[in-house]
Motif scaffolding. Sequence first.
Motif, short mmCIF file in Angstrom:
data_model
loop_
_atom_site.label_atom_id
_atom_site.label_comp_id
_atom_site.label_asym_id
_atom_site.label_seq_id
_atom_site.Cartn_x
_atom_site.Cartn_y
_atom_site.Cartn_z
N CYS A 273 0.82 -1.22 0.00
CA CYS A 273 0.00 0.00 0.00
C CYS A 273 0.85 1.27 0.00
O CYS A 273 0.32 2.36 -0.24
CB CYS A 273 -0.95 -0.01 1.20
N GLY A 274 2.12 1.14 0.28
CA GLY A 274 3.03 2.28 0.18
C GLY A 274 2.66 3.41 1.12
O GLY A 274 2.22 3.19 2.25
N GLY A 275 2.80 4.64 0.63
CA GLY A 275 2.50 5.80 1.46
C GLY A 275 1.07 5.83 1.94
O GLY A 275 0.78 6.32 3.05
N ALA A 276 0.16 5.26 1.15
CA ALA A 276 -1.24 5.24 1.56
C ALA A 276 -1.45 4.40 2.82
O ALA A 276 -2.41 4.62 3.57
CB ALA A 276 -2.10 4.67 0.43
N ALA A 277 -0.55 3.45 3.07
CA ALA A 277 -0.68 2.59 4.25
C ALA A 277 -0.57 3.39 5.54
O ALA A 277 -1.06 2.96 6.58
CB ALA A 277 0.39 1.50 4.22
N PHE A 278 0.09 4.54 5.49
CA PHE A 278 0.27 5.36 6.68
C PHE A 278 -0.94 6.24 6.96
O PHE A 278 -0.97 6.93 7.98
CB PHE A 278 1.54 6.19 6.54
N ARG A 279 -1.93 6.20 6.05
CA ARG A 279 -3.18 6.91 6.30
C ARG A 279 -4.16 5.95 6.95
O ARG A 279 -4.36 4.83 6.47
CB ARG A 279 -3.77 7.45 4.99
N LYS A 280 -4.81 6.39 7.99
CA LYS A 280 -5.65 5.49 8.76
C LYS A 280 -6.87 4.99 7.99
O LYS A 280 -7.40 3.91 8.29
CB LYS A 280 -6.09 6.18 10.06
N GLU A 281 -7.33 5.75 6.98
CA GLU A 281 -8.54 5.31 6.29
C GLU A 281 -8.33 4.03 5.48
O GLU A 281 -9.29 3.30 5.20
CB GLU A 281 -9.07 6.42 5.37
N VAL A 282 -7.09 3.71 5.12
CA VAL A 282 -6.83 2.46 4.40
C VAL A 282 -7.01 1.27 5.34
O VAL A 282 -7.47 0.21 4.93
CB VAL A 282 -5.43 2.47 3.77
N GLY A 283 -6.63 1.44 6.58
CA GLY A 283 -6.90 0.43 7.60
C GLY A 283 -5.78 -0.53 7.89
O GLY A 283 -5.79 -1.17 8.95
N VAL A 284 -4.79 -0.65 6.99
CA VAL A 284 -3.78 -1.68 7.22
C VAL A 284 -2.80 -1.29 8.33
O VAL A 284 -2.19 -2.16 8.96
CB VAL A 284 -3.01 -2.03 5.93
N GLU A 285 -2.63 0.01 8.59
CA GLU A 285 -1.70 0.37 9.66
C GLU A 285 -2.25 -0.05 11.01
O GLU A 285 -1.49 -0.39 11.92
CB GLU A 285 -1.37 1.87 9.61
#
Length: 374
Positions: free
Chosen positions: A329-341
């Motif tokens: 997920c790259g940089g998007a992974a660090f955004r909480k809305e993606v959920g993977v973090e």
Amino acid sequence: MSTDWNLTEALDRAATVAEEHAIEVDRTGSFPRRSIEALAETGLLGLISSTEVGGRGEGLRAAATVIERLARSCASTAMVTLMHYCGTAVVEAYGPRRVREEIAAGRHLTTLAFSEAGSRSQFWTPLSTATRAGEEVRLNARKSWVTSAGEADSYIWSSRPLEAEGLSTIWLVPAGAPGLALTGGFDGLGMRGNASRPITATEVTLPPSAMLGPDGGGLEIMMGTVLPWFQVLNAASSLGIAEAAVARTVAHASATRLEHLGQTLADQPMTRAHLARMRMLVDQARGLFLDTLAAIESQREDASLRVLEVKPVASEAAVATTDLAMRVCGGAAFRKEVGVERNFRDARAATVMAPTTDALHEFIGRAVCGLPVF
């Protein structure tokens, strides 16, 4: 007790509530009270209580199904429920009927209180004491890590033996007992709503009838009753977290377009290789998980070894899977809305939860070499 109760329907309802509140629970670190209320309302808090006392009479496999599904939605709710089931297993075996009936009815949440300051992950050797005080017993302790602290109605409590030989004795301690004090708080990395806090006991007075099992028999209860439930349900939690990470990563990769290439992220061979690795890690862990359940249910000769193996295998698979999820997920992974973090953080809890992964590796090694495990 209703005869038309259905596990799948009850779990769907409870997991939906847990999912609705998961982000807020994680953001604030608040106890997942509404989720636990939903578990009580659907009969799932009394899942493993005997039908004799009004429970559902289900076993370890059904409990594992519940924990895995809850962990996909909210790992904090899964952990609170996991510890409740472990405590319930002890109460069902040794506790008073009144408390058993309260648990079965969903009116009583229990939890384990084994970990202590000073003994660290060697929870089977408590430093806390139990002493005679006339016709009563007094407990003194510094419990370092109690899930649902201040939220549970009772604690399954370990101490040194009262008078007998042995490493420990187990007690049923009411949460409202005078002399119990919560210390500190929990602002953790993952499973932020599980309310794990230290509890101090100062001259807590109980009747001798609060003893669960024989004096000095704590090790046998911990290893014979608690450990299989704790290990298998922790593995179920890890699998649920990992499955959630896989689903969210696939969804993100399939929806994210690389406009300059006219492709999605999932069209990239490297992405698909990472997704394949994630899928295989989870499936491999699930294979051992299912074999462990089969070994326990059939009382296979290798059941004890499987019980030791299942938690570290599943937790390490969840850690590796969520690592890959962050990479895909790259940089998007660090955004909480993606959920993977959130999955990434939650997955790490099992590795340091006693018995830790490192401790379990030592136990497994001793078993493989034919040495006494403890």
